[in-house]
Write a protein that holds these residues in place. Structure first.
Motif, short mmCIF file in Angstrom:
data_model
loop_
_atom_site.label_atom_id
_atom_site.label_comp_id
_atom_site.label_asym_id
_atom_site.label_seq_id
_atom_site.Cartn_x
_atom_site.Cartn_y
_atom_site.Cartn_z
N ALA A 81 0.81 -1.23 0.00
CA ALA A 81 0.00 0.00 0.00
C ALA A 81 0.84 1.27 0.00
O ALA A 81 0.31 2.37 -0.11
CB ALA A 81 -0.94 0.00 1.20
N ALA A 82 2.16 1.14 0.12
CA ALA A 82 3.05 2.30 0.14
C ALA A 82 3.38 2.74 -1.28
O ALA A 82 3.63 1.91 -2.16
CB ALA A 82 4.33 1.97 0.90
N TYR A 83 3.39 4.05 -1.50
CA TYR A 83 3.66 4.60 -2.83
C TYR A 83 5.03 5.27 -2.89
O TYR A 83 5.22 6.26 -3.58
CB TYR A 83 2.57 5.59 -3.23
CG TYR A 83 1.23 4.93 -3.46
CD1 TYR A 83 0.85 4.48 -4.72
CD2 TYR A 83 0.35 4.73 -2.40
CE1 TYR A 83 -0.38 3.87 -4.93
CE2 TYR A 83 -0.87 4.12 -2.60
CZ TYR A 83 -1.23 3.69 -3.87
OH TYR A 83 -2.44 3.08 -4.06
N GLY A 93 -8.67 -3.69 -0.24
CA GLY A 93 -9.91 -4.45 -0.31
C GLY A 93 -9.79 -5.60 0.68
O GLY A 93 -8.75 -6.24 0.75
N ILE A 94 -10.84 -5.82 1.48
CA ILE A 94 -10.81 -6.89 2.48
C ILE A 94 -11.96 -7.85 2.21
O ILE A 94 -13.13 -7.48 2.35
CB ILE A 94 -10.90 -6.33 3.91
CG1 ILE A 94 -9.76 -5.34 4.16
CG2 ILE A 94 -10.86 -7.46 4.93
CD1 ILE A 94 -9.84 -4.65 5.52
N GLY A 122 -3.55 11.25 -8.85
CA GLY A 122 -4.49 10.34 -9.50
C GLY A 122 -5.17 9.38 -8.53
O GLY A 122 -4.94 9.40 -7.32
N GLN A 123 -6.03 8.54 -9.09
CA GLN A 123 -6.75 7.56 -8.31
C GLN A 123 -5.84 6.36 -8.01
O GLN A 123 -5.12 5.90 -8.88
CB GLN A 123 -8.00 7.08 -9.06
CG GLN A 123 -9.07 8.14 -9.21
CD GLN A 123 -9.63 8.57 -7.86
OE1 GLN A 123 -9.90 7.74 -7.00
NE2 GLN A 123 -9.79 9.87 -7.68
N PRO A 124 -5.87 5.85 -6.78
CA PRO A 124 -5.02 4.71 -6.45
C PRO A 124 -5.45 3.45 -7.19
O PRO A 124 -6.64 3.13 -7.29
CB PRO A 124 -5.23 4.55 -4.94
CG PRO A 124 -6.57 5.16 -4.66
CD PRO A 124 -6.70 6.29 -5.63
N VAL A 125 -4.47 2.75 -7.74
CA VAL A 125 -4.71 1.45 -8.36
C VAL A 125 -4.59 0.40 -7.27
O VAL A 125 -3.70 0.47 -6.43
CB VAL A 125 -3.66 1.19 -9.47
CG1 VAL A 125 -3.82 -0.21 -10.03
CG2 VAL A 125 -3.80 2.23 -10.57
N PRO A 126 -5.49 -0.58 -7.23
CA PRO A 126 -5.40 -1.59 -6.16
C PRO A 126 -4.04 -2.28 -6.15
O PRO A 126 -3.57 -2.78 -7.17
CB PRO A 126 -6.52 -2.57 -6.53
CG PRO A 126 -7.50 -1.76 -7.30
CD PRO A 126 -6.67 -0.78 -8.08
#
Length: 369
Positions: A204-206, A272-273, A247-251
């Motif tokens: 989850a880190a960018y 997503g869980i 932008g929107q985060p990609v999963p």
């Protein structure tokens, strides 16, 4: 015209906008499956009488719309919020914010804890209605999970739940998740604490700076024992620094936990869980969706079970199976000698060239890429 033996397939509808579009196209209502929609203010069905076999799965209906649907042959499966703390017909995966709603009043008041209590009670006092709701819920989660992973190269990461935040091994697992996500993989774990949490956090880190900052925050509360609330709160604070630059985060991060192991809380870093009541379904989907490979970090009994679940699928696979990368030769040769048995099973099979033992997460990423 299709025969009754081969009826036209049903169409799942997950928003009122989608419902309007389908009706405008002339799609017969009998093909529609309205999944967990809030229709309390919806008027698009009020004047229609061709509602025979329209299926309404939970959601919210006004009394007048409920009566109108039933009067014209719709099949309405009622939601029962008093029977369960979760919605059985849900159309989307959970978020951490949803499962930890109520955390300000303590973990015991969260949706996650209340669902676990309800599940435990259903095990102590078996009830056919509770079992039905759980089965419907898990089927809805499977459907939402398939939609979430569609189009993504999914890599599963397995590892022990006891791994504590702030340790070198935790940072290694987080680095694995980060590098896999940076290479375009969607990282899926069992969704719990320990190595699972670390891999979800890393994915989850960018950026390396975000990863380091999040690791420092979670280290303040090393374990979910004895205070799940403090552990989850530290996770939420760390999650706040994990944001895309633009932008929107990609999963990048997915968790598949279970209330079967409800004493192990879900980590907050999965975008997503997919939380299940059935552990058997959960484990099957965890491996089934990891089509780009599985990486196994050191663990104990649960991790060993997952290795051999994968090995069984690979052993009997009719086509080339996904790769299996086992990390830490000392652990898997000596502490728990799993690797020799995997080699023996793989000999002469299609899986022989798809399993490997490495000593670093960098080698694991290199093997998969």
């Amino acid at each position: 015209m299709m025969s009754s033996r081969h009826p036209e397939p049903g169409i799942e509808v997950e928003s009122t906008e989608e419902l309007d579009a389908l009706l405008a196209q002339g799609i017969s209502p009998r093909r529609l499956r309205l999944q967990d929609l809030d229709l309390t203010g919806y008027t698009g069905l009020d004047s229609r009488t061709d509602l025979d076999e329209l299926v309404v799965l939970g959601g919210r209906l006004s009394p007048s719309l409920d009566a109108h649907l039933r009067a014209h042959g719709a099949i309405v499966f009622p939601d029962d919020p008093d029977a369960t703390p979760v919605r059985p017909y849900r159309a989307h995966l959970y978020t951490a914010e949803e499962l930890y709603a109520g955390l300000v009043d303590g973990y015991a008041e969260t949706t996650d804890a209340l669902a676990y209590d309800w599940y435990q009670n259903s095990q102590r006092h078996p009830d056919v209605f509770s079992a039905l709701l759980q089965a419907i819920h898990d089927d809805s989660i499977s459907d939402a999970l398939a939609e979430f992973v569609d189009g993504h190269a999914v890599v599963g990461v397995m590892g022990g739940h006891a791994l504590q935040r702030g340790t070198a091994a935790y940072a290694v697992a987080a680095r694995l998740g980060f590098h896999l996500a940076e290479h375009g993989f969607l990282v899926v774990t069992g969704g719990g604490p320990g190595a699972m949490e670390a891999a979800n956090l890393g994915a989850a880190a960018y950026g390396a700076d975000q990863l380091d900052a999040a690791l420092a925050i979670v280290a303040e509360v090393p374990s979910f024992v004895p205070d799940i609330g403090a552990w989850a709160d530290a996770g939420m604070r760390a999650k706040a620094v994990l944001r895309p630059v633009s932008g929107q985060p990609v999963p990048r991060s997915l968790g598949i936990p279970t209330w079967f192991y409800g004493h192990e809380p879900p980590n907050v870093f999965a975008q997503g869980i997919a939380k299940y009541f059935s552990n058997a379904i959960r484990e099957d989907w965890l491996l089934a969706h990891a089509a780009a490979g599985v990486v196994v970090l050191p663990g104990a009994a649960g991790t060993v079970q997952e290795i051999f679940q994968f090995a069984t699928r690979a052993y009997y696979a009719s086509k080339t199976p996904p790769p299996l990368v086992i990390v830490d030769s000392g652990h898997w040769r000596d502490t728990l000698p799993v690797w020799p048995l995997i080699q023996a099973l793989a000999a002469g099979r299609a899986m022989a060239d798809r399993v490997t033992l490495v000593d670093s997460v960098e080698d694991a990423v290199a093997y998969l890429t």
